[in-house]
Every structure is written in C-alpha cells, then in structure tokens.
Design a protein around this motif. Sequence first.
Motif, PDB file in Angstrom:
ATOM      1  N   PHE A   1       0.030   5.985   3.732  1.00 20.07           N
ATOM      2  CA  PHE A   1       0.182   4.532   3.799  1.00 20.07           C
ATOM      3  C   PHE A   1       1.324   4.244   4.768  1.00 20.07           C
ATOM      4  N   THR A   2       1.114   3.363   5.740  1.00 26.08           N
ATOM      5  CA  THR A   2       2.147   3.015   6.697  1.00 26.08           C
ATOM      6  C   THR A   2       2.334   1.501   6.730  1.00 26.08           C
ATOM      7  N   GLY A   3       3.423   1.028   6.160  1.00 27.21           N
ATOM      8  CA  GLY A   3       3.749  -0.396   6.180  1.00 27.21           C
ATOM      9  C   GLY A   3       2.654  -1.288   5.648  1.00 27.21           C
ATOM     10  N   VAL A   4       2.027  -0.908   4.551  1.00 23.40           N
ATOM     11  CA  VAL A   4       0.839  -1.610   4.063  1.00 23.40           C
ATOM     12  C   VAL A   4       1.223  -2.864   3.265  1.00 23.40           C
ATOM     13  N   VAL A   5       0.595  -3.971   3.623  1.00 24.40           N
ATOM     14  CA  VAL A   5       0.790  -5.250   2.936  1.00 24.40           C
ATOM     15  C   VAL A   5      -0.570  -5.789   2.520  1.00 24.40           C
ATOM     16  N   LYS A   6      -0.663  -6.273   1.271  1.00 20.89           N
ATOM     17  CA  LYS A   6      -1.881  -6.914   0.792  1.00 20.89           C
ATOM     18  C   LYS A   6      -1.506  -8.109  -0.067  1.00 20.89           C
ATOM     19  N   THR A   7      -2.014  -9.280   0.309  1.00 24.47           N
ATOM     20  CA  THR A   7      -1.708 -10.527  -0.388  1.00 24.47           C
ATOM     21  C   THR A   7      -2.997 -11.142  -0.899  1.00 24.47           C
ATOM     22  N   PHE A   8      -2.945 -11.695  -2.113  1.00 20.68           N
ATOM     23  CA  PHE A   8      -4.077 -12.382  -2.703  1.00 20.68           C
ATOM     24  C   PHE A   8      -3.706 -13.843  -2.949  1.00 20.68           C
ATOM     25  N   GLY A   9      -4.693 -14.714  -2.917  1.00 24.47           N
ATOM     26  CA  GLY A   9      -4.452 -16.126  -3.180  1.00 24.47           C
ATOM     27  C   GLY A   9      -4.342 -16.938  -1.915  1.00 24.47           C
ATOM     28  N   ARG A  10      -4.025 -18.194  -2.091  1.00 22.07           N
ATOM     29  CA  ARG A  10      -3.918 -19.129  -0.982  1.00 22.07           C
ATOM     30  C   ARG A  10      -2.461 -19.329  -0.588  1.00 22.07           C
TER      31      ARG A  10
ATOM     32  N   GLY B   1       0.986 -20.807  -0.261  1.00 22.30           N
ATOM     33  CA  GLY B   1       1.747 -21.589  -1.237  1.00 22.30           C
ATOM     34  C   GLY B   1       1.576 -21.095  -2.650  1.00 22.30           C
ATOM     35  N   ARG B   2       0.460 -20.377  -2.925  1.00 31.57           N
ATOM     36  CA  ARG B   2       0.226 -19.839  -4.272  1.00 31.57           C
ATOM     37  C   ARG B   2      -0.215 -18.389  -4.186  1.00 31.57           C
ATOM     38  N   SER B   3       0.198 -17.713  -3.158  1.00 30.31           N
ATOM     39  CA  SER B   3      -0.237 -16.334  -2.943  1.00 30.31           C
ATOM     40  C   SER B   3       0.659 -15.357  -3.682  1.00 30.31           C
ATOM     41  N   VAL B   4       0.099 -14.179  -3.922  1.00 30.47           N
ATOM     42  CA  VAL B   4       0.832 -13.086  -4.557  1.00 30.47           C
ATOM     43  C   VAL B   4       0.751 -11.880  -3.642  1.00 30.47           C
ATOM     44  N   ARG B   5       1.906 -11.340  -3.278  1.00 26.95           N
ATOM     45  CA  ARG B   5       1.932 -10.138  -2.436  1.00 26.95           C
ATOM     46  C   ARG B   5       1.865  -8.931  -3.362  1.00 26.95           C
ATOM     47  N   ALA B   6       0.667  -8.414  -3.560  1.00 24.75           N
ATOM     48  CA  ALA B   6       0.460  -7.317  -4.509  1.00 24.75           C
ATOM     49  C   ALA B   6       1.019  -6.002  -3.988  1.00 24.75           C
ATOM     50  N   VAL B   7       0.920  -5.780  -2.679  1.00 27.37           N
ATOM     51  CA  VAL B   7       1.493  -4.599  -2.032  1.00 27.37           C
ATOM     52  C   VAL B   7       2.370  -5.099  -0.899  1.00 27.37           C
ATOM     53  N   ASP B   8       3.628  -4.670  -0.908  1.00 30.13           N
ATOM     54  CA  ASP B   8       4.628  -5.281  -0.031  1.00 30.13           C
ATOM     55  C   ASP B   8       5.280  -4.247   0.887  1.00 30.13           C
ATOM     56  N   GLY B   9       4.533  -3.815   1.899  1.00 27.53           N
ATOM     57  CA  GLY B   9       5.110  -2.919   2.892  1.00 27.53           C
ATOM     58  C   GLY B   9       5.242  -1.478   2.457  1.00 27.53           C
ATOM     59  N   ILE B  10       4.285  -0.986   1.680  1.00 26.42           N
ATOM     60  CA  ILE B  10       4.379   0.386   1.153  1.00 26.42           C
ATOM     61  C   ILE B  10       4.230   1.420   2.265  1.00 26.42           C
TER      62      ILE B  10
END
Length: 328
Positions: free
Chosen positions: A28-37, A39-48
């Motif tokens: 994994f290299t700098g992986v980011v994954k965000t869910f939602g819209r 203003g109401r999003s959730v960053r489930a994976v934050d730069g792993i």
Amino acid sequence: MRPCPRAAGAPSLGYMKQTTGNGAAVVFTGVVKTFGRAGRSVRAVDGIGLTVERGETVALLGRNGAGKSTAISLLLGLNEPDSGSVRVLGRSPVQAVRAGLVGAMLQDGRPIQRVTVRELIAFVASTYPRPMPVAEALALAGVAQYADRRIDKLSGGQIQRVRFAVALAGNPELVVLDEPTAALDVEARHAFWESMRAYARRGNTVLFSTHYLEEADGNADRIVVIDRGRIVADGSGGTIKAAAGHSLVSFDLAGRPTEGLGLLPGVVTVEVTGDRALLHTDDSDATVMELARLGLVQGLQVSPATLEAAFLSLTSPTAAPQDQKETV
C-alpha cells in the motif's frame, strides 16, 4: 509465532504452490479512501503505507470502524483508492485475484447449501486456472473427515473451515481473512488456527483482521494497529507492548478504599476487581515507591503491559495519530 518451513521428514500432501517472483506480497502506498458526500464524508483509509513480505503472517487490529475492512476491500479489488496505489504480488488487486493468486474469506456470505463439501470445493476449484487439488484443499483446511457431508448439515465451526477450504481452492499465494473466527466458540477457533498455521508453514502469506487480541499475538509475525484510517503501530506483539510504555502494578487492597489511586505517580488508569487493584502506569518505579510509603504492598506484582493495554492506549480517543512509514 513465525511460520516455519516444513521440517525434514514431515509428511507432505504433494501440494506445490504457485510463485510469482521475489517481490513483496502486498504494497500500500499513500492509500486514501473516502465514503460519503462532501461535507459529510468519512475518510475510512487515510494515507496508509504498508508492505507485507512474502511468507509473513500479518494481523490487522483496530476498533470497529477503524478502517480494517476498507483496507481489505482495497486489497481485494472490491473498491478502488481515491489516491495512492495498491499492488498485490506485483499486480493490481483485480489481476492478482483473477489469476487465482489470492484467496479470501470475508465476514459476509455463506457456502451454497444442499451440496457436499467435496462438491463445493471441486466446483470452486474448477473456476481457477491453476487450482489446488481438491483433496489437498480439504486436508489443509481440516475438512477431509466430513467432505461427503452436505453443507447444511454442518456446525458453525465446520462451515467456517469449509469457507477456508474455498479460499484455498484456487491455489493462492496469499490468503486474506476478515474476522475469520467471529462468533466461533473456543474449540472451533483453535481448530481453525491450526489449519491456518498449516497453510502458512508452507511459505504462504496470510493477512487477517481480528478483534481477538490473543489471536493476533499468538498467530501473527507482525501486528498492524489501525486507528481512524491510519497505522498507529506496526511490529511484533512484544514491540507494540513495549511501545505503549505502560507497566501493570497490582496489589491486594485488604479492605482499604480505592479513592486516590488514580492520583499516584505514573498511574494512567485504575481497575479494581474484588479486593485487588490493577494500576496501568508509565512509571512503575515511582508508583511502587509511593505504594510502599502508603503500606500498600500486600501481594504486590509488577509486570509488562498486555497487548490489550497497549491496544487501548494506541487507539484511545485522545491518542494522537502517529506518522507512518511508507514501508514497514
């Protein structure tokens, strides 16, 4: 425990694993994954950033919602990262899965009913380009003794081991297990991990998530702790315990009150069970000296922090996210 190569003279099932080179199993290299819209999003994976070498057994630990399942979904190609990259055995996740190099056992899903175990594994194996022989998969997963029984006649623990056999059917180099022993009793959990260790001893790679801390400590070479989408610790169980910086000081209260124990030098948290106090402290010497001055030394014991204590410290709401390494 670190999986070991099969000892000379040990029985072999004739299984030959497929290999794809000498590179890392997972990167994994700098992986980011965000869910939602917005203003109401959730960053489930934050730069792993994470590297799992071939032949390692790695446990992912984290509270519910920490990002473990999202990371696994990215590893299996079920989701794509918003940024960063994931490589599996030198390929994209989708390519690795399609080639039969990755087997997975996810929390959801149940094997097809009204077929025998052998029929199910044979069907799954037939969908891969270089499957493991059915007899090998049955034996390795520990289900050979009930291979001719129907799926709907099995216990919960037996079905979980059948799901492991399904994950092995494609002859994978890497197996990914998402909470594989959830809801199993102690005996079934032990039986499952015996099968997993047999697979790992062949030099294969295992990545699993679990909320049972003792499973991670007893079955993984490395433990990766994820909190709020970031890696906050990565190392052996002993390394993570030491990094938490806490020791445990316990003693008999002998009927004395517990007020003020949390104010003793070094004490972080206090637990009281019956007539015994357990103090989590970051300065055991200072804590013990003050207990001695107060005469609270009956049954006094000092021990290193448990993995549970380290985990709670690393994932507490007030814990600050730590910098991550791109390769660990």
